[in-house]
Write an enzyme that holds these catalytic residues in place. Structure first.
Site, PDB file in Angstrom:
ATOM      1  N   ASP A  14      37.547   6.019  -7.950  1.00  0.00           N
ATOM      2  CA  ASP A  14      38.298   4.928  -7.326  1.00  0.00           C
ATOM      3  C   ASP A  14      37.527   3.635  -7.570  1.00  0.00           C
ATOM      4  OD1 ASP A  14      39.978   3.412  -5.809  1.00  0.00           O
ATOM      5  OD2 ASP A  14      39.553   4.381  -3.891  1.00  0.00           O
ATOM      6  N   TYR A  19      41.378  -5.321  -7.042  1.00  0.00           N
ATOM      7  CA  TYR A  19      41.971  -6.606  -7.451  1.00  0.00           C
ATOM      8  C   TYR A  19      40.918  -7.717  -7.368  1.00  0.00           C
ATOM      9  CZ  TYR A  19      46.739  -4.633  -6.870  1.00  0.00           C
ATOM     10  OH  TYR A  19      47.896  -3.897  -6.943  1.00  0.00           O
ATOM     11  N   ARG A  73      33.064  -8.474   2.416  1.00  0.00           N
ATOM     12  CA  ARG A  73      33.009  -7.476   3.498  1.00  0.00           C
ATOM     13  C   ARG A  73      31.680  -7.585   4.237  1.00  0.00           C
ATOM     14  NH1 ARG A  73      36.049  -2.029   1.058  1.00  0.00           N
ATOM     15  NH2 ARG A  73      37.335  -3.221  -0.393  1.00  0.00           N
ATOM     16  N   GLU A 135      42.895   4.494  -9.493  1.00  0.00           N
ATOM     17  CA  GLU A 135      42.281   5.812  -9.210  1.00  0.00           C
ATOM     18  C   GLU A 135      42.638   6.813 -10.293  1.00  0.00           C
ATOM     19  OE1 GLU A 135      42.960   7.490  -4.921  1.00  0.00           O
ATOM     20  OE2 GLU A 135      44.666   6.290  -5.603  1.00  0.00           O
TER      21      GLU A 135
HETATM   22  N1  DCP Z   1      46.346  -3.146  -2.412  1.00  0.00           N
HETATM   23  C1  DCP Z   1      47.488  -3.866  -2.026  1.00  0.00           C
HETATM   24  N2  DCP Z   1      47.946  -3.809  -0.738  1.00  0.00           N
HETATM   25  C2  DCP Z   1      47.303  -3.075   0.177  1.00  0.00           C
HETATM   26  C3  DCP Z   1      46.171  -2.326  -0.191  1.00  0.00           C
HETATM   27  C4  DCP Z   1      45.717  -2.393  -1.509  1.00  0.00           C
HETATM   28  O1  DCP Z   1      48.078  -4.565  -2.868  1.00  0.00           O
HETATM   29  N3  DCP Z   1      47.753  -3.031   1.420  1.00  0.00           N
HETATM   30  C5  DCP Z   1      45.852  -3.242  -3.806  1.00  0.00           C
HETATM   31  C6  DCP Z   1      44.628  -4.125  -3.852  1.00  0.00           C
HETATM   32  C7  DCP Z   1      43.492  -3.192  -4.028  1.00  0.00           C
HETATM   33  C8  DCP Z   1      44.107  -2.059  -4.817  1.00  0.00           C
HETATM   34  O2  DCP Z   1      45.443  -1.971  -4.347  1.00  0.00           O
HETATM   35  O3  DCP Z   1      42.405  -3.806  -4.700  1.00  0.00           O
HETATM   36  C9  DCP Z   1      43.396  -0.722  -4.612  1.00  0.00           C
HETATM   37  O4  DCP Z   1      43.433  -0.375  -3.226  1.00  0.00           O
HETATM   38  P1  DCP Z   1      42.287   0.438  -2.518  1.00  0.00           P
HETATM   39  O5  DCP Z   1      42.825   0.948  -1.237  1.00  0.00           O
HETATM   40  O6  DCP Z   1      41.657   1.387  -3.478  1.00  0.00           O
HETATM   41  O7  DCP Z   1      41.238  -0.663  -2.083  1.00  0.00           O
HETATM   42  P2  DCP Z   1      40.214  -1.501  -2.925  1.00  0.00           P
HETATM   43  O8  DCP Z   1      40.058  -0.997  -4.312  1.00  0.00           O
HETATM   44  O9  DCP Z   1      40.572  -2.952  -2.810  1.00  0.00           O
HETATM   45  O10 DCP Z   1      38.868  -1.305  -2.094  1.00  0.00           O
HETATM   46  P3  DCP Z   1      37.985   0.026  -1.921  1.00  0.00           P
HETATM   47  O11 DCP Z   1      36.708  -0.275  -2.636  1.00  0.00           O
HETATM   48  O12 DCP Z   1      37.799   0.137  -0.444  1.00  0.00           O
HETATM   49  O13 DCP Z   1      38.736   1.177  -2.525  1.00  0.00           O
END
Ligand code: DCP
Length: 478
Positions: A14, A19, A73, A135
């Site tokens: 993952d 983004y 974060r 992922e």
């Molecule tokens: N995303 C989105 N809306 C959301 C959640 C996520 O558009 N409510 C998009 C932005 C994220 C991407 O999907 O970057 C991947 O989601 P993840 O849940 O894997 O979260 P991240 O990659 O941002 O962070 P982490 O490192 O916690 O996985």
């Protein structure tokens, strides 16, 4: 049983704050290493199109945060819990980057393409199944066995132990070196395989970083369920190995809803019928007891799941199974009439038409099924939805025809509803088949070939193929 459960090397990868990372690498001078959040466009403001290469840093925006870099974060910025203004109060240096927009909605093409580049690297040493925009699952069994036998059965050490973790019988170990440095007798076969896989993953993650700049986290286990649980355990830039011995500790206090397939309605019914909340509690129920509640097939599956057993294979797939695009309609934008539904289906259709044509040119395939999914948010979180979907045979791949077919499906649904509202609307195409050679793209767009046979899903035009209610996490759509 334990032996059979320990003979595969499965990884879930993952990307970290995906983004946000893509944006940081698009504009490294301004954003790399800085606190960054990606925000949605303002649904109430003007819907100007912004290409990925446009300047999209809008620090006065109060949009919702959809991705938050790990630098942000660390400063207390939280996705889902704050909007732009509040986040900038918590972290004044935060850079707010708006998603690109096209066709009056977010345009994820750039993120999707970046995800594909990562999967191409990760897939170099084994089977790769792309599971979402950021992922994938890998099956590295063959490569790991090859390396293990070349090393005469001694698992190679990772080139770096930085942020490599192992879940042992007692829980995660502080320093993974201790696990590698055990004497020969204490290693199980499965453990050698996973240790070798962990060393391979250190390499693959380094290759992604060196070639594209992105960091990702990985879970390494004998099956998909455990690998997926492990990948999120020590984010970011980390990997976590779960050997069989560590499984009971990992699952004991894990909420049932955290298991991939039990996050929705069925998971809720399991918890309420059995009066339980953790996987450890689920494991105390006999097969016969589970059978009495959920039927033989579900019972066996639940019984296995509670012990961390899972046989699902990693399918070679870096191409998505479906192409989907959608939009949410918050507050005053909630859809309550069929007319705006048709208008928005038209906008979604435009994006889908372009993507189908690109996909067709790149991958020589065409979709056969059109699905429209519409839902209402459950509570305020905007992460889970009560949704329904309807499918039909896909006749023509132009925006107007797809919008018309999807609209017909929504109309039929709405006719049986008292007072309906739609807060999320998605259309997707799937059931890809290879294109017959010599078919021109114009002919393809104008008139599709033979409709699917009667036995295929959605065979009769505009037939209702499926209705599904439950939780849908929309961000992972490809
Ligand atoms: N995303 C989105 N809306 C959301 C959640 C996520 O558009 N409510 C998009 C932005 C994220 C991407 O999907 O970057 C991947 O989601 P993840 O849940 O894997 O979260 P991240 O990659 O941002 O962070 P982490 O490192 O916690 O996985």
């Amino acid at each position: 049983m334990a032996e059979a459960q320990a003979n595969r090397a499965i990884v879930h990868v993952d990307l970290d704050a995906f983004y946000a990372q893509v944006e940081q690498h698009r504009d490294p001078d301004r954003l790399l290493g800085k606190p960054v959040a990606v925000i949605q466009y303002n649904p109430y403001g003007d819907l100007k199109s912004y290409k990925p290469e446009d300047d999209r840093v809008f620090n006065s925006s109060n949009g919702s945060l959809i991705a938050v870099s790990y630098e942000a974060r660390a400063a207390g910025v939280k996705r889902g819990a704050m909007r732009g203004d509040e986040a900038r109060k918590v972290c004044p240096e935060l850079q707010l980057v708006q998603v690109p927009t096209a066709n009056a909605k977010a345009d994820l093409t750039h993120y999707r393409d970046s995800g594909k580049q990562v999967m191409d690297i990760l897939g170099r040493l084994g089977t790769c199944e792309r599971a979402s925009i950021d992922e994938c699952y890998l099956d590295l069994t063959v490569e790991a066995r090859k390396r293990l036998s070349a090393a005469a059965g001694h698992p190679p050490r990772p080139t770096s132990f930085e942020r490599v973790h192992v879940c042992t019988e007692q829980g995660p170990v502080e320093d993974a070196r201790d696990w590698w440095d055990r004497n020969d007798q204490s290693w199980g076969d499965g453990e050698r395989l996973l240790a070798t896989t962990a060393a391979i993953m250190v390499e693959l993650r380094a290759a992604v970083r060196a070639e594209l700049g992105y960091t990702c986290s990985a879970g390494i286990a004998h099956n998909k369920i455990l690998a997926k649980l492990a990948s999120g355990m020590h984010k970011p830039m980390a990997e976590t190995v779960v050997p069989l011995a560590g499984v009971p500790h990992l699952l004991e206090s894990l909420p049932v809803s955290k298991l991939r397939q039990l996050g929705g309605k069925f998971g809720n019914s399991v918890m309420s019928k059995l009066g339980i909340s953790t996987v450890g509690e689920l494991a105390t129920f006999s097969l016969a007891k589970l059978d009495a509640h959920f039927g033989e097939q579900n019972a066996r599956w639940l019984h296995n799941l509670a012990r961390g057993f899972d046989e699902e294979e990693v399918q070679q797939r870096t191409l998505p199974k479906s192409l989907s695009c959608g939009k949410t309609f918050q507050g005053p934008n909630t859809l309550r009439k069929l007319e705006p539904v048709l208008k928005w289906l038209g906008e979604l259709g435009k994006e889908l038409e372009t993507r189908i044509a690109t996909d067709r040119a790149a991958n020589s395939r065409e979709p056969r099924l059109l699905t429209v999914q519409f839902g209402r948010a459950k509570g305020k979180g905007w992460r889970e939805w009560d949704s329904s979907s309807r499918s039909t045979a896909l006749q023509k791949c132009d925006a107007a025809s797809m919008a018309k077919s999807a609209h017909e499906l929504v109309k039929r649904w709405a006719a049986n509803e008292q007072a309906w509202t739609i807060e999320s609307l998605f259309i997707s195409v799937s059931n890809f088949v290879p294109i017959p050679t010599g078919t021109s793209i114009t002919r393809f767009l104008k008139q599709r070939g033979p409709a699917p046979s009667a036995s295929e899903p959605g065979s009769s035009a505009l037939a209702v193929q499926s209705t599904e209610k439950g939780k849908v996490k929309q961000k992972k759509a490809l």
